[in-house]
Each structure stands twice: as C-alpha cells, then as structure tokens.
Motif scaffolding. Structure first.
Motif, PDB file in Angstrom:
ATOM      1  N   ASP A 233      36.826 -46.412  84.429  1.00 11.90           N
ATOM      2  CA  ASP A 233      36.472 -47.868  84.229  1.00 11.90           C
ATOM      3  C   ASP A 233      37.017 -48.881  85.508  1.00 11.90           C
ATOM      4  O   ASP A 233      38.156 -48.378  85.629  1.00 11.90           O
ATOM      5  N   ASP A 234      36.017 -49.175  85.978  1.00  4.45           N
ATOM      6  CA  ASP A 234      36.408 -50.051  87.450  1.00  4.45           C
ATOM      7  C   ASP A 234      37.113 -49.434  88.268  1.00  4.45           C
ATOM      8  O   ASP A 234      38.214 -49.830  88.987  1.00  4.45           O
ATOM      9  N   GLY A 235      36.779 -48.043  88.551  1.00  3.26           N
ATOM     10  CA  GLY A 235      37.560 -47.282  89.339  1.00  3.26           C
ATOM     11  C   GLY A 235      38.670 -46.590  89.027  1.00  3.26           C
ATOM     12  O   GLY A 235      39.371 -45.960  89.943  1.00  3.26           O
ATOM     13  N   LYS A 236      39.295 -46.884  87.829  1.00  2.00           N
ATOM     14  CA  LYS A 236      40.387 -46.193  87.354  1.00  2.00           C
ATOM     15  C   LYS A 236      40.364 -45.464  86.309  1.00  2.00           C
ATOM     16  O   LYS A 236      39.163 -45.390  85.539  1.00  2.00           O
ATOM     17  N   LEU A 237      41.122 -44.174  86.207  1.00  2.00           N
ATOM     18  CA  LEU A 237      40.934 -43.101  84.965  1.00  2.00           C
ATOM     19  C   LEU A 237      41.564 -43.719  83.725  1.00  2.00           C
ATOM     20  O   LEU A 237      42.450 -44.402  83.863  1.00  2.00           O
ATOM     21  N   VAL A 238      40.682 -43.586  82.819  1.00  2.00           N
ATOM     22  CA  VAL A 238      41.005 -44.298  81.476  1.00  2.00           C
ATOM     23  C   VAL A 238      41.055 -43.282  80.183  1.00  2.00           C
ATOM     24  O   VAL A 238      41.457 -43.669  79.095  1.00  2.00           O
TER      25      VAL A 238
END
Length: 127
Positions: free
Chosen positions: A102-107
């Motif tokens: 999400d938005d370039g981050k691992l979630v």
C-alpha cells in the motif's frame, strides 16, 4: 506493467536483500507500512515481529541466502518464487511469498515453503 507495479517489485527485492540476505532489520522496517499483517504463523505481526524474525535468522542461520528467481506483480500484490538456502551445501527450500503493498510499503505477507528433495520423480526441477 504499471510503474506502481514495477516500484512494488523493486520494494520486494529490496526487502529480500535487507531482511533475508543482509539480516538488517533497520533497513527492512523502512520498507514496511504502519500496519504489517503477517500470515506466517511463526512470525508476529508488525515491526516488532519483523525485527524478532530478522534477529532469529541472524542468530540461527547467519549464512541464509534467498535468491529471487522470479517476481510477478498484479494490482497491489507481488509474488516471489524464491530459492532459499539456510546453510550452504544443503538442498534448500522452494518458497512462494505473496506481499500486499500500500503506497509503496509492505503491509501484508503470506508464504508457502517446500523443502527441495534429494531425488525427484522428474527432471524439471523446482524452478
């Protein structure tokens, strides 16, 4: 492939390098979102769970190495087909990781691991 999907693949590659190959928890957590949901039952959720996992790898398998054989991106997910070797000279493990970003981050993360057998009923290999 969209630029977002390509960026997500690069984030996942950076995560493998930081968390697994270098065992650098500080670098790895920079790639994780505010909420990191873990589906591997041996790893706790969140940054603290990730830090504990990386510390365990560093202590138990200091030479562990992951070689990403392929990455596929679809929407907000990246799937990695990975060859992992905990101890050099051992056959290793075939791994499928699924990351949601999400938005370039691992979630979010799921994985399935299968030991590579010494013998196979075919000559196709696992990669």
């Amino acid at each position: 492939m969209s630029s977002v999907q390509e960026r997500n693949k690069q984030t996942v590659l950076a995560f493998y390098e930081a968390a697994i190959n270098r065992k650098d928890a500080d670098a790895a957590v920079q790639l994780v979102g505010d909420r990191y949901v873990q589906h591997n039952p041996r790893i706790a959720d969140g940054v603290d769970g990730l830090r504990a996992f990386v510390a365990e790898l560093r202590e138990t398998f200091p030479q562990l190495h992951a070689e990403v054989r392929s990455l596929l991106a679809d929407g907000d997910r990246v799937v990695g087909h990975v060859y992992g070797v905990r101890v050099p000279g051992q056959p290793g493990t075939a791994i499928i990781d699924i990351f949601r970003l999400d938005d370039g981050k691992l979630v979010e993360h799921w994985d399935v691991m299968q030991p590579i057998p010494a013998e196979s009923a075919n000559d196709n290999g696992m990669f």
